[in-house]
Design a protein around this motif. Structure first.
Motif, PDB file in Angstrom:
ATOM      1  N   GLU A 167      -0.567 -34.766  13.316  1.00 40.39           N
ATOM      2  CA  GLU A 167      -0.340 -33.422  12.768  1.00 40.39           C
ATOM      3  C   GLU A 167       0.264 -33.482  11.373  1.00 40.39           C
ATOM      4  N   GLU A 168       0.901 -34.591  11.023  1.00 42.26           N
ATOM      5  CA  GLU A 168       1.299 -34.790   9.624  1.00 42.26           C
ATOM      6  C   GLU A 168       1.280 -36.283   9.319  1.00 42.26           C
ATOM      7  N   ALA A 169       1.086 -36.586   8.032  1.00 41.12           N
ATOM      8  CA  ALA A 169       0.951 -37.987   7.617  1.00 41.12           C
ATOM      9  C   ALA A 169       2.338 -38.610   7.498  1.00 41.12           C
ATOM     10  N   SER A 170       2.970 -38.823   8.654  1.00 40.79           N
ATOM     11  CA  SER A 170       4.333 -39.380   8.655  1.00 40.79           C
ATOM     12  C   SER A 170       4.289 -40.881   8.356  1.00 40.79           C
ATOM     13  N   VAL A 171       5.152 -41.317   7.445  1.00 37.87           N
ATOM     14  CA  VAL A 171       5.158 -42.731   7.048  1.00 37.87           C
ATOM     15  C   VAL A 171       5.619 -43.608   8.216  1.00 37.87           C
ATOM     16  N   THR A 172       6.837 -43.362   8.702  1.00 41.29           N
ATOM     17  CA  THR A 172       7.343 -44.222   9.774  1.00 41.29           C
ATOM     18  C   THR A 172       6.586 -43.949  11.080  1.00 41.29           C
ATOM     19  N   GLY A 173       6.089 -42.718  11.254  1.00 40.91           N
ATOM     20  CA  GLY A 173       5.300 -42.399  12.447  1.00 40.91           C
ATOM     21  C   GLY A 173       4.021 -43.224  12.470  1.00 40.91           C
ATOM     22  N   THR A 318       6.175 -39.626  -4.596  1.00 42.65           N
ATOM     23  CA  THR A 318       7.124 -39.817  -3.490  1.00 42.65           C
ATOM     24  C   THR A 318       8.334 -38.868  -3.606  1.00 42.65           C
ATOM     25  N   PRO A 319       8.726 -38.253  -2.495  1.00 39.96           N
ATOM     26  CA  PRO A 319       9.906 -37.367  -2.533  1.00 39.96           C
ATOM     27  C   PRO A 319      11.169 -38.127  -2.907  1.00 39.96           C
ATOM     28  N   ASP A 320      11.155 -39.447  -2.700  1.00 37.82           N
ATOM     29  CA  ASP A 320      12.367 -40.233  -2.937  1.00 37.82           C
ATOM     30  C   ASP A 320      12.694 -40.367  -4.426  1.00 37.82           C
ATOM     31  N   SER A 345      16.941 -30.139   2.341  1.00 34.80           N
ATOM     32  CA  SER A 345      18.328 -30.169   1.843  1.00 34.80           C
ATOM     33  C   SER A 345      18.529 -31.297   0.839  1.00 34.80           C
ATOM     34  N   ARG A 346      17.528 -31.516   0.024  1.00 36.22           N
ATOM     35  CA  ARG A 346      17.635 -32.652  -0.876  1.00 36.22           C
ATOM     36  C   ARG A 346      17.983 -32.238  -2.301  1.00 36.22           C
ATOM     37  N   LEU A 347      18.066 -30.938  -2.542  1.00 35.41           N
ATOM     38  CA  LEU A 347      18.291 -30.486  -3.923  1.00 35.41           C
ATOM     39  C   LEU A 347      19.700 -29.937  -4.138  1.00 35.41           C
TER      40      LEU A 347
END
Ligand code: UD1
Ligand code: PEP
Length: 435
Positions: A167-173, A318-320, A345-347
């Motif tokens: 359902e989403e392109a999760s990296v660790t998933g 990348t969001p990182d 909550s990253r901003l």
């Protein structure tokens, strides 16, 4: 261990900096050592808290860990100890980092059972694990969540390959499901798979161990399950988040910096995204050379509207690195909209930058508009607390560019992801002390 950095900013830096091995690749690769009873040698492992914690967990689980040298370890998972994995100690240890969740796929595939406390990691908004469990359940696992203990468990007599649409392109998933599917019976196809370089590295390593994975680098992975995986050797890529951070550091501090051995072909849109902020950077063999620049001007879109930089699953940005982009924009000429789509909550760390004199409007939890100061009004040093790993580094870069003294508390958050950061910054002329 927590701690504090004292920084006297406003100094120009100069010299070469070499990126560490990639944190988020290391977390995947280390979990994969559970997939074989043979020796796996891994090189260029960064010496950072999250990675060291995962190595300790592997050791406590019974994996034989041998240190061959700096960043070079051999692992042998021929005997493991499930008493530890079910213990209160593991409930504490596993909850300290995000990457530990990727122990589940290998544990399940190799031993038919897997346990995990709710993992830790950055507090940057909701971080659901549904994709992981969706995939592992589709392969045949029975899932249970103990809500009182926050403890997940999976059991499977056998895993059977099938078509899985994430359902989403999760990296660790994706990493978890690939590792489980490598030892499942039959063919698994994972569509809407994450495809970032670290996952590509994991798949290549698994293939060297005897797995049969194709479609590497795309969002459709095909995995023909095998009965047994062998030992191998693997070397981590340089950390692309560090590379982006050093580009930002050079621009903010008007410094000439060479970033060594960046593995340019794996950087995707990162170099061009920094170029959109007006930062000059050149490829020189496999290094990035950033000349000292007095000013840098943010580009506009073709229609003249304000540039937006947003995150997206790979090959998107990348969001990182968005917190670094944001901080660098504060001293650019022009305006930028930063749109953090993935995390909620990253901003919030922008309030620290505003205290330092930056012109930023936090539009909502996902979007911030930055009006650049064109290096005409330097940021002012201040006292702050590092909220998360990447915002922490962004604040550190802000402090290195700022006039006067800054204090950053809670630098454990920075040490989680950056090896000997103060030592390496000092080597290029930064005035930074651990106090
Ligand atoms: C240990 C590790 O490797 N951590 C990285 C990993 O975390 P992690 O694997 O936990 O992140 P995920 O890829 O699962 O998802 C990140 C966030 O983006 C959302 N999402 C994801 C995919 C998608 O198509 N749409 C969407 O909205 C998720 O709901 C979640 O909020 O990948 C993140 C996304 O690159 C990085 O920030 C983390 O540093
Ligand atoms: C969010 C990050 O880490 P983690 O997923 O380990 O919390 C990160 O590396 O930026």
């Amino acid at each position: 261990m927590s701690g504090t950095f004292q920084i006297r900013g406003g100094k120009r830096l100069h010299g070469e900096i070499t990126p560490q091995g990639a944190k988020n690749e290391a977390l995947q690769i280390l979990c994969a050592v559970l997939l074989t009873d043979e020796e796996v040698r891994i090189k260029n492992i960064p010496d950072i808290h999250d990675v060291n914690r995962l190595i300790e967990i592997l050791g406590d689980f019974g994996v034989k860990v041998t240190k061959n040298g700096q960043g070079d370890f051999t692992f042998k998972a021929d005997k493991v100890n499930f008493d530890y994995i079910k213990s209160d100690e593991f409930k504490k240890d596993g909850a300290k980092l995000r990457g530990s969740i990727m122990l589940m796929g290998p544990m399940l595939a190799r031993y038919g059972e897997a346990y995990m406390p709710t993992p830790g990691g950055d507090k940057i908004g909701r971080r659901r694990l549904d994709t992981h469990f969706q995939g592992l359940v589709e392969l045949g696992a029975e899932f249970n969540y103990d809500e009182e203990e926050y403890f997940y468990s999976l059991k499977a007599k056998e895993l059977r390959g099938k078509f899985i649409l994430l359902e989403e392109a999760s990296v660790t998933g994706t990493a978890n499901i690939v590792m489980a599917a490598a030892l499942a019976k039959g063919k698994t196809r994972i569509y809407n798979a994450a495809c970032e370089p670290y996952l590509q590295q994991l798949c290549k390593m698994l293939n060297r161990m005897g797995a049969n994975i194709s479609g590497i680098g795309s969002n459709l992975l095909t995995i023909e399950g095998v009965e047994h995986l062998r030992g191998t050797e693997h070397t981590m890529l340089p950390d692309m988040v560090e590379i982006g951070s050093w580009i930002g550091l050079a621009a903010m501090t008007k410094s000439e910096i060479t970033i060594k051995n960046v593995n340019w072909s794996q950087l995707g849109v990162i170099p061009n995204t920094f170029r959109k902020l007006g930062i000059e950077l050149e490829q020189s063999n496999d290094d990035i050379f950033i000349p000292a620049q007095e000013n840098y001007r943010i580009q506009k879109f073709i229609d003249g509207s304000i540039l937006t930089i947003s995150d997206a699953p790979w090959p998107g940005f990348t969001p990182d690195l968005l917190s670094i982009i944001l901080v660098v924009a504060t001293q650019a000429k022009g305006s930028l909209l930063v749109h953090q789509k993935m995390f909620e909550s990253r901003l919030f760390f922008v309030d620290k930058l505003i205290d330092m004199g930056a012109q930023i409007i936090l539009c909502d939890p996902h979007r911030a508009t930055v009006i650049g100061l064109n290096q005409e009004a330097p940021l002012r040093g201040t006292t702050m607390v590092s909220p998360d790993i990447r915002a922490g580094n962004a604040l550190l870069i802000a402090a290195l560019s700022a006039e006067g003294k800054s204090i950053i508390h809670n630098i454990e958050q920075i040490d989680r992801g950056y090896e000997n950061i103060d030592g390496r910054l000092k080597a290029i002329g930064a005035d930074i002390e651990r106090i």
